[in-house]
Design a protein around this motif. Structure first.
Motif, PDB file in Angstrom:
ATOM      1  N   VAL A  90       5.520   3.334  -7.299  1.00  0.00           N
ATOM      2  CA  VAL A  90       5.063   4.488  -8.918  1.00  0.00           C
ATOM      3  C   VAL A  90       5.035   4.005  -9.782  1.00  0.00           C
ATOM      4  N   GLU A 140       1.495   5.138 -13.189  1.00  0.00           N
ATOM      5  CA  GLU A 140       0.646   6.946 -13.483  1.00  0.00           C
ATOM      6  C   GLU A 140      -0.774   6.937 -12.553  1.00  0.00           C
ATOM      7  N   TYR A 173       3.620   7.009  -5.347  1.00  0.00           N
ATOM      8  CA  TYR A 173       4.455   8.550  -6.140  1.00  0.00           C
ATOM      9  C   TYR A 173       4.088   8.469  -8.059  1.00  0.00           C
ATOM     10  N   ASP A 196       4.529   9.013 -11.592  1.00  0.00           N
ATOM     11  CA  ASP A 196       4.935   8.723 -12.418  1.00  0.00           C
ATOM     12  C   ASP A 196       4.527   9.768 -13.715  1.00  0.00           C
ATOM     13  N   ASP A 237      10.183  11.261 -15.163  1.00  0.00           N
ATOM     14  CA  ASP A 237       9.001  11.392 -13.824  1.00  0.00           C
ATOM     15  C   ASP A 237       9.329  10.073 -12.659  1.00  0.00           C
ATOM     16  N   ALA A 238       9.290   8.774 -13.403  1.00  0.00           N
ATOM     17  CA  ALA A 238       9.250   7.742 -12.343  1.00  0.00           C
ATOM     18  C   ALA A 238      11.029   7.763 -11.949  1.00  0.00           C
ATOM     19  N   ALA A 278      10.710  10.617  -8.982  1.00  0.00           N
ATOM     20  CA  ALA A 278       9.894   9.614  -7.390  1.00  0.00           C
ATOM     21  C   ALA A 278      10.766   8.108  -7.557  1.00  0.00           C
ATOM     22  N   THR A 326       6.175  -1.349  -9.164  1.00  0.00           N
ATOM     23  CA  THR A 326       6.487  -0.187 -10.497  1.00  0.00           C
ATOM     24  C   THR A 326       5.914  -0.810 -10.940  1.00  0.00           C
ATOM     25  N   THR A 327       4.978   0.489 -11.885  1.00  0.00           N
ATOM     26  CA  THR A 327       4.286   0.670 -13.574  1.00  0.00           C
ATOM     27  C   THR A 327       3.721  -0.193 -13.983  1.00  0.00           C
TER      28      THR A 327
END
Length: 421
Positions: A40, A42, A78, A80, A86-87, A90, A105-106
């Protein structure tokens, strides 16, 4: 101290999402077929795309070697959009609908902090390869039995500050005879503990702090900020910036600010930063992960070359840490002979492996930075680079990076200033 507050982030969806939180129950992944790992982040951002690319590259390497106990890894990505809401949606989809066994993630601390309670609620091993807020590891430490599913694959802000101070002592104080510094950071979750760390450790490294500025990440004109800093005559500006980078660098060059830029400028770690600033990055120093051709471990150059071959470019540093994150998860599942989240977390805590940027291990439950990446000579240290004539050149640690620092002509170093008096 200038402290211009940014527009408040959404309150981490305190309304409907928190109501929904109470209704969710852990969803366990299938125990046969491919092992699904969610990513997850961008996808439109270079540093976000690097996470999914690094994760996929690691999965490819693991699958080529036989997978995890004979099962292949499937990466599900996914986007985000750098949005906390959004994250979270997801993340919920990844766990509840797609039945992933773990999540990478992120790079954004605010988004990681939004995901963290869901990792706790849904019992999913989750690792962020770049988010630096110390609140992530603090929550794991303070509420271990609940939050133990969250890991940080890079350094939390106070440790990032220590890396800057350690390098500043060697590079700026010992070599360039600097004595004073101004702190210039964006106002964000990750920079508050970073700036506190700077204020504490810079004097110990030999740099007296003469000013401290926290600016709104939406700032477009840095002229007043640079004017204020110049009036204090520091020997160096120590940055803490990630959401911005190009604009202050371009204005530093166009305004001919005679003070070097150092510290952490996350966007300057990207290979595209030179082009993005039209060469204004020349002389900028920042903490990073690695540079092309630098063999921090036996894996560094190999993985960098694989990135080049598969994606056509050298990755941002979190491409490497995302690669390591998937390897951490896979090796934990291999040792546990299971995807059971509690068993996997227990094995992730035992991680002691060669990563792409150094030795990978995590602080334990009794450490203040529980589940954050360990820092030190025997572990990962990160490196410091300087942009020189279009290239990222490693300048610290000196045993790995013996290159000299070079600054544009408008920058005046302490010895040069003394010679003109």
């Amino acid at each position: 101290m200038i402290n211009i507050k940014p527009c408040a982030l959404s309150a981490l969806f305190a309304g409907s999402s928190l109501i929904a939180l109470a209704t969710f129950v852990p969803a366990h992944a299938a125990d046969e077929g491919p092992i699904k790992i969610g990513v997850v982040s961008e996808e439109a951002a270079i540093v976000g795309k690097a996470i999914s690319e690094g994760a996929q590259l690691a999965a490819d390497d693991i699958n080529a070697a036989g997978g995890i106990n004979g099962r292949k890894i499937q990466i599900i990505t996914y986007d985000d959009h750098s949005s906390a809401s959004d994250a979270v949606r997801a993340y919920q989809r990844a766990v509840q609908q797609d039945h992933v066994s773990a999540v990478v993630t992120t790079f954004i601390s605010e988004v990681a902090l939004a995901i963290e309670p869901w990792a706790a609620r849904l019992h999913i091993p989750t690792i962020t390869p770049a988010a630096a807020s110390d609140l992530i590891s603090k929550q794991v430490h303070d509420k271990y039995s609940q939050y133990k599913y969250m890991f940080e694959g890079w350094f939390p802000s106070p440790i990032l500050a220590q890396t800057v101070c350690d390098s500043s002592h060697d590079l700026l104080v010992d070599k360039l005879h600097m004595k004073t510094a101004a702190i210039m950071s964006e106002d964000a979750d990750w920079t508050k503990p970073l700036d506190e760390g700077y204020a504490s450790c810079l004097p110990k490294s030999g740099l007296t702090v003469v000013d401290q500025i926290a600016f709104n990440p939406d700032t477009t004109d840095f002229t007043p900020i640079f004017n204020r800093i110049e009036a204090k005559h520091p020997d160096v500006i120590i940055n803490g910036i990630a959401h911005v980078g190009v604009q202050p660098t371009v204005q530093w060059q166009s305004q001919q600010v005679p003070i070097p830029l150092g510290g952490i400028s996350a966007q300057a770690t990207n290979p595209t930063f030179w082009k993005g600033t039209n060469g204004a990055a020349n002389g900028v120093i920042t903490q990073s992960g690695t540079v092309p051709g630098l063999a921090l471990t036996s894996l560094t150059v190999k993985v960098g070359d694989e990135f080049q071959k598969k994606y056509g470019h050298f990755p941002a540093f979190d491409g490497f840490t995302a690669y390591d994150s998937v390897q951490v998860i896979a090796q934990a599942m291999q040792r546990a002979k299971s995807t059971d989240p509690d068993k996997v977390v227990a094995e992730m805590e035992k991680t002691d492996m060669e990563g792409t940027l150094g030795k990978v291990a995590f602080y334990g439950p009794n450490d203040p930075y529980t589940h954050a990446l360990k820092y030190g000579h025997d572990y990962t240290t990160g490196i410091f680079i300087q942009w020189q004539d279009g290239k990222q050149v490693c300048i610290w640690p000196e045993d790995k990076c013996p290159n000299k620092m070079v600054f544009p002509s408008f920058v005046k170093l302490p010895d040069q200033q003394a010679a003109t008096k």
